[in-house]
Motif scaffolding. Structure first.
Motif: not given
Lengths: 471, 463
Positions: B228-243
């Motif tokens: 759960l935490l791994s997926r939560g962190l991945a989602a957070h990264k997806l939403a907050t990082q990027g170009a």
């Protein structure tokens, strides 16, 4: 997750996390480490309802008129709830309904700090959620919802279900939340004069959510007849001397006898509704519903039919004696043997952080505003469930990837703001953890807490260890 | 690993949202929180698949709930209506300062970016629209808007129409696999049986090291929490990082962060395809002009950031922005307006048949007004939703009329909201449900409250 051996240490953890509000410093030592210590600690807490009572004088709210912290009685909270709009003309008059609700929550948090396990408090929370109310429905609801919990739920938490049910339904918070103050008997004098009719809302929710439960054999006709029976259960208007207070108005009440669940009710006036509520409170479907829901809340997502049947039997035999029912649940082997695989709900988990850090009642009360932030973020703020079904108990609602990520951040932020000056002066977190959960903390968790040099970060880790998140 | 939370203001967005929850029929509360401005809460979607599928060409849908009752007359100003100036009095806006939409309507100048989209025919407005329940209560009207039920059945459902849509999507459909996402404390519109999960646009500052250490601890002690935490962190990264190079310079407002996060998530190959955002702060009982200038400007920037964040998927995107009611046509004595009925809805996205104001204008003459005070609603928000779901997502009409918007057969879907050339892949392309295949809608059985008890009783009887 493997089934842990039920040592006294594991049972203590289970009592704290499943049935209570988390351990306090020294609490595990106080409840003892004999085979039945944890069970007995829970049983001791429900020996009497007295420790769960919050006095009117315990709830302090700032009044601009008195220019001081005051306590408000029933008359006053009802009046404020009905007349806040008039006060609008006079800007910044206080207390506002939201101030009253916040003061009630603060008193609740203070009370949560007292017991060693917190089982009785958890029962209060269970019943408050069973009769869930959305405070933002109206000013009156917001001003009186805390009073309902304090003056109806708490005194009856170990009493009879029928008394609690009748008390809740005769309270302005519930009447206004579910629109019964808008319900007129179409054949009543006022209904005829105003050409108004009944509103089914309260009657339907009592049947579906509070007593028989969804799937029980009641019909739409039962709902309508019950709604008619409840016409006249209303509140006084804003200009009345008893503004906002519950009263039964016979001029709104639909005359006649009505049949509900195949029984005829021919009483006059309010007695008719009370008789229906008594019937519902002692109905086998209600017993099953309550038994199921208690097990769902405290023990497992999948209560075994035989346990539901057994607990419902206690409810029926004792005519809804809630102390007997709670005792029977505690004494079920499954209550202790069920593996701790579910996630703790956010509210008791947040409260357990305050308890672990050793906050006293006054300190906990001061956290009310901060807790509102964190509990809103985790979707578990008291009296904020919009729908009358209350916050759900099933694990899937609470356990999802973002929720876990959020718990980590919430604990970190809450801990760092809850200590004076941002500096932890208590015992080293590793020692504290060993004191809170002696013999029940995994070596890995203990080592991780000890690894952090910053005490606040170590506490942050403690509160998101599996031991603190699972129940 | 950099910690992008630190780029965000440490303010908790949901604090403001929680304050907004006090939103009742009272000026009293409003006056106290006028300075809060706009806020947006947290996202949710059902789950993140572990394996990426072919790059998503599925349509994207963002629903923005403008909570508080937005004054449509202050947004798309009916400068062509002869009664506008006299009726509004001091609240009337000077036509010369407004942005021309067409012969009859001009846009509030706080929304230049929306105007640019409108001119590019990628944005449109619907005017004189409202939910079916017209009783001027935030609570009841929001409930009505989100439940998708006709007006008379308040609280008959505890699930929302977007969640019921998810329940109806054919199994295996990529959109269903990816679920929906939401901003704000689980609004009713997404509540229900279909699992929804959340992402917080804000969050609190924290030590990045804590993420890795805690992930490690869970890996050693609790596989479930680790996953759960791994997926939560991945989602957070997806939403907050990027170009982020193409965003306007400067620290984004909390609202911009939320919209950027929504855009990134909807753009992601493994992200959701349906999202909901709550935007509070429209209950303008006092000092309306100043408040709306600020809030509409903030909203305009955030919406455009969503467009930038979603990138090339903008062309297969529809954004629908709706509010629970409009406001009184005339102002009150506090330079504000009180609760009314008819108002505007916004549409934006590359799929929109934009550059127009859709309306059957009821007029502002005294006898044209609803109860002599509010802009009348000439269309039902359900018609707008149905039009979008039918043309953008390919949802069959029979489903729209019954399950998703119960008892709404008479509410015809709005036509021509989308470009005819916009052939977004239908979510129902391979599984148009025939009337003879009654997929036993789980929602019908268990979508209501107390599903656990209902299930138990199916097996064991009641009492």
């Amino acid at each position: 997750m493997s089934r842990a051996k039920l040592t006294p240490a594991v049972k203590a953890k289970l009592a704290f996390m499943r049935f209570g509000l988390g351990p306090k410093p020294g609490g595990a030592a106080r409840i003892g480490m004999e085979a039945d210590s944890a069970l007995n600690a829970c049983l001791r807490e429900i020996a009497s309802p007295a420790p769960a009572q919050i006095l009117e004088s315990d709830v302090k709210v700032f009044s601009t008129e008195a220019n001081a912290q005051v306590s408000l009685n029933y008359d006053q909270v009802c009046w404020f709830g009905m007349n806040v709009r008039k006060m609008d003309e006079d800007n910044y008059i206080r207390p506002l309904p939201q101030d009253i609700a916040a003061a009630e929550r603060a008193a609740r948090y203070a009370k949560h700090m007292s017991p060693d396990v917190g089982f009785l408090e958890r029962l209060v929370l269970f019943w408050s959620n069973h009769f869930s109310i959305f405070e933002a429905k109206s000013h009156l609801v917001r001003a009186t919802v805390g009073h309902l919990e304090r003056a109806v739920i708490r005194p009856n938490v170990l009493g009879r279900f029928s008394d609690m049910l009748k008390g809740v339904m005769a309270h302005p918070a519930m009447i206004a939340y579910l629109d019964n103050h808008l319900s007129f008997g179409p054949g009543s004098p006022e209904g005829k004069r105003l050409k108004r009719t009944y509103n089914e809302n309260l009657a339907r929710e009592i049947l579906e959510l509070h007593t028989l439960g969804v799937g029980a054999k009641y019909t739409q006709e039962d709902v309508i007849n019950f709604a008619k029976v409840l016409t006249g259960w209303t509140i006084h208007g804003a200009s009345h001397a008893k503004a906002g207070q519950f009263h039964f108005n016979p001029a709104w009440h639909e005359p006649g006898a009505f049949t509900i669940m195949k029984q005829s009710f021919a009483q006059d006036g309010q007695a008719q509704g009370l008789a229906v509520l008594n019937m519902l409170a002692n109905h086998p479907a209600t017993a099953q519903h309550i038994a199921f829901k208690l097990l769902l809340h405290f023990v497992t997502d999948k209560p075994q039919p035989k346990l539901v049947k057994s607990l419902a039997g206690v409810f029926l035999r004792t005519r809804g004696d809630l102390k007997a029912v709670a005792t029977a649940m505690l004494r079920m082997a499954q209550s202790w043997s069920e593996p701790m695989t579910r996630l703790r709900q956010p509210y008791p988990w947040m409260v357990s952080q305050m308890r672990a850090m050793g906050l006293d009642g006054a300190q906990a009360a001061q956290q009310e505003g901060r807790l509102a932030r964190f509990l809103s973020a985790t979707n578990h703020q008291p009296w904020r469930r919009i729908t009358p079904d209350g916050y759900p108990d099933e694990n899937y609602v609470w356990q999802n990837p973002n929720a876990i990520r959020l718990r980590k951040d919430v604990a970190g932020a809450f801990v760092s703001g809850a200590v004076a000056g941002g500096k932890w002066t208590g015992p080293k977190p590793a020692a504290l953890a060993a004191d809170l959960l002696p013999g029940a903390l995994s070596a890995e968790s203990a080592a991780e807490i000890a690894w952090w040099k910053n005490d606040l970060q170590a506490l942050n880790i403690l509160f998101v260890t599996p031991e603190y998140l699972r129940r | 690993m950099s910690d992008h939370d630190h780029e965000l203001p440490p303010v908790d967005l949901r604090l403001a949202a929680a304050a907004e929850e006090g939103c009742e029929e009272s000026r009293l509360l409003i006056s106290r929180r006028a300075m809060l401005g706009l806020s947006a809460g947290l996202f949710a979607w059902s789950f993140m698949p572990r394996h990426a599928e072919a790059a998503g060409t599925e349509p994207r849908l963002l629903v923005v709930l403008l909570r508080g009752g937005l004054d449509g007359l202050h947004v798309a100003v009916p400068t062509g209506d002869p009664n506008y100036q006299s009726l509004r009095g001091p609240l009337a806006l000077d036509p010369a300062t407004l942005l021309t939409l067409d012969r009859d309507f001009r846009l509030n100048p706080a929304m230049p970016k929306f105007k640019a989209l409108y001119d590019a025919k990628e944005a449109a407005l619907i005017h004189a629209i409202a939910p079916p329940l017209q009783i001027r209560s935030h609570f009841e009207c929001q409930y009505n808007l989100e439940s998708g039920y006709p007006g008379g059945t308040i609280r008959s459902a505890s699930n929302g129409w977007l969640n019921r849509l998810l329940m109806e999507l054919p199994v295996g459909n990529p959109v269903k696999v990816r679920g929906a996402l939401e901003v704000g404390p689980t609004p009713l519109i997404l509540a229900g049986e279909a699992p929804v999960m959340s992402w917080a646009s804000g969050g609190w500052p924290r030590a990045a090291e804590l993420d890795t250490r805690l992930t490690g601890l869970y890996a050693r002690t609790d596989a479930g929490l680790h996953d759960l935490l791994s997926r939560g962190l991945a989602a957070h990264k997806l939403a907050t990082q990027g170009a982020s190079a193409s965003f306007p310079p400067g620290t984004p407002s909390p609202l911009q962060s939320a919209f950027r996060g929504a855009g990134r998530l909807l753009a992601a190959e493994t992200g959701p395809r349906i999202a909901v955002l709550n935007v509070d702060g429209w209950d303008t009982h006092i000092t309306q002009t100043a408040t709306l200038t600020s809030n509409l400007g903030n909203f305009d920037n955030a919406l455009d950031d969503f467009r930038i964040a979603i990138g090339e998927h903008w062309r297969r995107t529809v954004v629908v922005c709706v509010t629970e009611f409009g406001r009184t046509a005339a102002g009150n004595n506090r330079s504000g307006t009180d609760h009314g009925v008819g108002t505007v809805a916004f549409l934006a996205g590359g799929s929109i048949n934009g550059g127009q104001v859709f309306t059957d204008w009821p007029g502002l003459g005294q006898k044209d007004l609803n109860e002599g005070r509010d802009l009348r609603a000439r269309s039902d928000l359900r018609a707008l939703f149905k039009g979008v779901l039918a043309d953008h997502l390919g949802v069959p009409q029979a489903l729209l009329d019954t399950r998703i918007f119960p008892d709404s057969k008479l509410v015809r879907p709005m036509q021509n909201l989308l470009r005819p050339t916009s052939t977004s892949a239908s979510m129902f392309r391979s599984a148009s449900p025939s009337p003879s295949s009654p997929a036993p809608a789980a929602a019908d059985l268990f979508g209501r409250r107390n599903d656990a008890l209902a299930r138990f009783r199916q097996q064991n009887g009641a009492g």
